[in-house]
Write a protein that holds these residues in place. Structure first.
Motif, PDB file in Angstrom:
ATOM      1  N   TRP A  54       0.830  -1.209   0.000  1.00 50.42           N
ATOM      2  CA  TRP A  54       0.000   0.000   0.000  1.00 50.42           C
ATOM      3  C   TRP A  54       0.865   1.259   0.000  1.00 50.42           C
ATOM      4  CZ3 TRP A  54      -4.816   0.553   3.737  1.00 50.42           C
ATOM      5  CH2 TRP A  54      -5.628   1.604   3.295  1.00 50.42           C
ATOM      6  N   ALA A  55       1.892   1.307   0.837  1.00 49.65           N
ATOM      7  CA  ALA A  55       2.734   2.501   0.913  1.00 49.65           C
ATOM      8  C   ALA A  55       3.449   2.778  -0.407  1.00 49.65           C
ATOM      9  CB  ALA A  55       3.761   2.350   2.030  1.00 49.65           C
ATOM     10  N   LYS A  56       3.812   1.727  -1.126  1.00 45.08           N
ATOM     11  CA  LYS A  56       4.470   1.910  -2.424  1.00 45.08           C
ATOM     12  C   LYS A  56       3.471   2.341  -3.489  1.00 45.08           C
ATOM     13  CE  LYS A  56       7.733  -0.409  -5.565  1.00 45.08           C
ATOM     14  NZ  LYS A  56       8.874   0.491  -5.265  1.00 45.08           N
ATOM     15  N   ASN A  57       2.277   1.774  -3.437  1.00 41.70           N
ATOM     16  CA  ASN A  57       1.264   2.083  -4.449  1.00 41.70           C
ATOM     17  C   ASN A  57       0.628   3.460  -4.262  1.00 41.70           C
ATOM     18  OD1 ASN A  57       1.612  -0.526  -5.420  1.00 41.70           O
ATOM     19  ND2 ASN A  57      -0.133  -1.357  -4.298  1.00 41.70           N
ATOM     20  N   GLN A  58       0.591   3.925  -3.032  1.00 47.17           N
ATOM     21  CA  GLN A  58      -0.065   5.205  -2.743  1.00 47.17           C
ATOM     22  C   GLN A  58       0.817   6.026  -1.787  1.00 47.17           C
ATOM     23  OE1 GLN A  58      -3.996   4.943  -0.973  1.00 47.17           O
ATOM     24  NE2 GLN A  58      -4.497   7.072  -1.451  1.00 47.17           N
ATOM     25  N   PRO A  59       1.815   6.720  -2.316  1.00 48.83           N
ATOM     26  CA  PRO A  59       2.754   7.459  -1.463  1.00 48.83           C
ATOM     27  C   PRO A  59       2.158   8.687  -0.797  1.00 48.83           C
ATOM     28  CG  PRO A  59       3.224   7.832  -3.781  1.00 48.83           C
ATOM     29  CD  PRO A  59       2.196   6.752  -3.732  1.00 48.83           C
ATOM     30  N   ASP A  60       1.014   9.160  -1.261  1.00 51.99           N
ATOM     31  CA  ASP A  60       0.306  10.251  -0.592  1.00 51.99           C
ATOM     32  C   ASP A  60      -1.176  10.123  -0.914  1.00 51.99           C
ATOM     33  OD1 ASP A  60      -0.360  11.776  -3.056  1.00 51.99           O
ATOM     34  OD2 ASP A  60       1.793  12.174  -3.112  1.00 51.99           O
ATOM     35  N   GLU A  61      -1.955  11.045  -0.379  1.00 56.23           N
ATOM     36  CA  GLU A  61      -3.404  10.912  -0.452  1.00 56.23           C
ATOM     37  C   GLU A  61      -3.941  10.895  -1.873  1.00 56.23           C
ATOM     38  OE1 GLU A  61      -7.272  12.664   1.974  1.00 56.23           O
ATOM     39  OE2 GLU A  61      -5.317  13.624   2.166  1.00 56.23           O
ATOM     40  N   GLU A  62      -3.303  11.607  -2.773  1.00 53.02           N
ATOM     41  CA  GLU A  62      -3.822  11.768  -4.128  1.00 53.02           C
ATOM     42  C   GLU A  62      -3.133  10.900  -5.167  1.00 53.02           C
ATOM     43  OE1 GLU A  62      -6.475  13.463  -4.591  1.00 53.02           O
ATOM     44  OE2 GLU A  62      -6.528  14.236  -2.539  1.00 53.02           O
ATOM     45  N   THR A  63      -1.928  10.407  -4.866  1.00 53.67           N
ATOM     46  CA  THR A  63      -1.100   9.738  -5.874  1.00 53.67           C
ATOM     47  C   THR A  63      -1.241   8.228  -5.811  1.00 53.67           C
ATOM     48  OG1 THR A  63       0.507  11.532  -5.711  1.00 53.67           O
ATOM     49  CG2 THR A  63       1.239   9.496  -6.796  1.00 53.67           C
ATOM     50  N   TYR A  64      -1.474   7.612  -6.961  1.00 53.73           N
ATOM     51  CA  TYR A  64      -1.466   6.158  -7.092  1.00 53.73           C
ATOM     52  C   TYR A  64      -0.436   5.803  -8.166  1.00 53.73           C
ATOM     53  CZ  TYR A  64      -5.820   5.935  -4.406  1.00 53.73           C
ATOM     54  OH  TYR A  64      -6.768   6.045  -3.417  1.00 53.73           O
TER      55      TYR A  64
END
Length: 681
Positions: free
Chosen positions: A47-57
């Motif tokens: 999850w942390a790699k796939n979504q490094p912040d609230e808006e970015t996938y």
């Protein structure tokens, strides 16, 4: 059936390329081919790699690996990565962090660290599942979905408290009903407003007991909180399930269960899994029959539907007190034990051993040395070759039994929340004692819930059925009246679904069926025992056997005493009774017998009921199971002993699918070896 696009026993396991540099990927794929690996579970904790912040996938790495695996003929079990939330989420939205049993709010760390009633967690986990489903719905490598990972852990935060009150209102409707079913008049605990109800924790009603169990002042309250927490985690799963099914309605969805895991009611969960999967991690000294019972329990969650072995270790574990190696042949043997009892996959954690953190010493197909010249890799490759040879022969084959043991999670919670009568009473251990007797007699057993269709069984057992839920007593009476044989034990029929005692004498609603009433329950110290003295006319039984833990002091009404106590002031009172009821019979075992009694008595009872063992003779340490498909029968014979063992197939004969050898009569099975015998008609 999950195998339509890859019709064989899937072979592979958890793979974490996101933790490695790309040059390692190609080397891994080379060794996957050598090992016969054809399924990889991806994305479990990314999850942390796939979504490094609230808006970015960012799924670039996953795109590349999905393509590479498909090009190499490896299918993907695709996980949703939601078992551990990213650090940014914990910092920005602290509602996602759990509050522990001690009332302290956790910081970021660990896994299974998200509050199941956090609006933040529910929003972003479902959103991640949907993003993945949208992206990979048409990818040819996608075989099955794997939501989160090993759901577990209760939370006691304010969000959970509020949600618990809503759950109670939906379940009971009014505070008056809650006060009644929890018996809050005791100790003046009456509630006047919903807001006065708080989660039962070490700050309120609960504490850790001497036996490691959670103890409670108000078992009804604690029982409902366990139900609520299990439901809350299930709701999280269902949000992801629905997001996935919106885009891939024809691809099956699962999450990995953990055998007899106490916190979650898996019977309730199984209704929402397309296929059951589970993680099998016995210790070196775990009884083989206990592992077999766990496989049968997982198979029984959805009737006789085959299940997925989602995780096992190729050799060493990392989290047990003593992390022993699997001896040569044991990994193969235990893999076939799973297949024998209904598994249609053999998957490992992990395919490449991680380089750091807490699981770096957990075994893998590819060890830290990084090449194929290891004992573990050679054994994995040999098993991969055998599974390829078996093809689809065993896929969707079913295990059929004439004996069932009833397993109920809510009953388990209630038994061990009880304030007495003995800290030595362990629900699963008592069930295993009975299961082990059938295992040693080579008699197949289903382990099923109380909602199961009992009519297909000749013998049904419900050890320590402390809680009798609405309709269960009537269901059991009908089963026995129609010719079934039923067995229950001490500490059964005591309470209803709210842990309120059924008045009028134990065993409560079961009294008519069993033809007895119980006056007192004696708890024996670990240093004490009593004796079961068998009355004359019981062929095949010794004159007396030891017993302990609890002794019910019972009186026969319509039942007949088959054995009596031999010691103490209640010597001569019934210890084993049978009651004729309609066309069937109901047995009551008033104490916890030594294993020899159960082996002798249950073997005799099965012979009387024409329930036959799978082989004519197998020595201790040799296990049997039978799967059936398209009119063919496949007998598994597994030798857990290090030395060869002589097995008699009796009148059975057939071809061993692994060696193409003809087997019949008496034959010798090598140490830690397996036969899969396609039986002659």
């Amino acid at each position: 059936m999950i195998h339509s696009s890859k019709p064989k026993i899937w072979y592979g396991g958890d793979y974490n390329p996101d933790q490695w540099e790309k040059p390692v990927w190609d080397e891994d794929l080379r060794m996957f081919k050598l090992a016969g690996i054809d399924v990889a579970t991806l994305n479990v904790f990314a999850w942390a790699k796939n979504q490094p912040d609230e808006e970015t996938y960012d799924f670039g790495w996953l795109d590349e690996m999905m393509d590479k695996l498909h090009a190499d003929g490896v299918g993907v079990c695709l996980a949703t990565s939601t078992a551990a939330h990213p650090a940014w989420m914990a910092r920005k939205y602290p509602d996602v962090l759990r509050v522990g049993f001690d009332g302290r709010k956790r910081k970021f760390g660990g896994r299974h660290n998200s509050c199941q009633n956090s609006p933040t967690y529910r929003k972003y986990s479902a959103k991640m599942a949907e993003r993945l489903a949208e992206r990979y719905k048409d990818h040819p490598a996608l075989l099955v979905w794997h939501i989160s990972n090993e759901y577990s852990g209760y939370c006691y935060c304010d969000n959970c408290a509020s949600a618990f009150r809503e759950w109670l209102q939906e379940r009971y409707g009014s505070l008056e009903t809650v006060n009644r079913v929890w018996n809050t008049g005791f100790w003046g605990h009456t509630f006047y407003d919903w807001e006065e109800i708080v989660p039962p924790s070490s700050l309120s009603e609960e504490w850790k007991g001497l036996n490691g169990n959670t103890a409670s002042n108000f078992q009804g309250l604690s029982l409902d909180y366990a139900r609520f927490q299990s439901d809350s985690l299930l709701d999280c799963y269902k949000l992801e399930y629905e997001a996935i099914k919106k885009h891939t309605p024809d691809i099956q969805v699962t999450t990995n269960l953990m055998g007899a895991f106490k916190e979650l009611d898996y019977h309730k969960w199984a209704k929402h899994l397309d296929v059951v999967s589970w993680d099998n991690y016995p210790s070196l000294d775990t009884p083989f029959s206990y592992t077999a019972m766990m496989h049968d329990l997982m198979r029984g969650l959805k009737g006789d539907q085959p299940f997925m072995l989602m995780e096992q270790t190729p050799s060493q574990q990392n989290w047990q007190p003593y992390n022993s190696l699997k001896r040569p042949g044991v990994m193969r043997l235990w893999s076939y034990q799973a297949v024998a009892r209904g598994a249609d996959t053999v998957l490992f954690f992990q395919l490449r051993r991680s380089v750091g953190a807490c699981e770096k010493y957990h075994g893998a197909v590819i060890e830290h040395v990084g090449h194929e010249n290891t004992r573990v890799f050679r054994e994995c490759a040999e098993l991969g070759s055998e599974l390829h040879k078996l093809g689809d022969t065993l896929i969707d084959a079913r295990v059929k039994s004439k004996v069932a043991i009833l397993f109920d999670w809510e009953n388990w919670w209630a038994v061990e929340l009880s304030s007495g009568p003995s800290v030595a009473l362990k629900y699963v251990d008592e069930l295993h004692k009975y299961y082990d007797a059938f295992y040693r007699a080579n008699i197949a057993v289903d382990v099923v819930g109380i909602d199961a269709d009992l009519g297909k069984y000749d013998l049904v057992l419900a050890p320590v059925m402390y809680m009798v839920k609405p309709g269960l007593a009537d269901k059991l009476e009908e089963y026995v009246r129609n010719g079934g044989s039923f067995i229950t034990t001490f500490f059964s029929g005591i309470v209803n679904e709210n842990d309120i005692v059924t008045l009028g004498g134990y065993p409560g609603e079961l009294r008519k069926l069993l033809g007895i009433w119980s006056e007192e329950i004696d708890a024996l110290l670990p240093t004490q025992s009593n004796r079961i003295v068998v009355k004359s006319g019981s062929e095949g039984l010794k004159p007396a056997y030891d017993c302990g833990i609890l002794c019910d002091l019972i009186h026969c009404e319509s039942a007949e005493a088959v054995a009596e106590y031999g010691e103490d002031f209640y010597a001569g009172m019934p210890a084993l009774t049978v009651n004729k009821f309609g066309a069937g019979e109901a047995w009551y075992v008033a104490t916890s017998p030594e294993p020899a009694f159960l082996q002798d008595w249950l073997t005799k009872l099965c012979a009387d009921l024409n329930i036959k063992p799978l082989v004519a003779f197998a020595p201790e340490g040799v296990e049997t199971s039978l799967r059936e498909k398209d009119g063919n029968r496949y007998l598994f014979v597994m030798n857990h002993n290090a030395e060869p063992s002589k097995v008699s197939l009796g009148e059975k004969s057939g071809i061993d699918l692994l060696t193409d050898r003809k087997l019949s009569g008496n034959s010798e099975l090598a140490g830690r070896d397996v036969w899969i015998v396609k039986l002659d008609d």
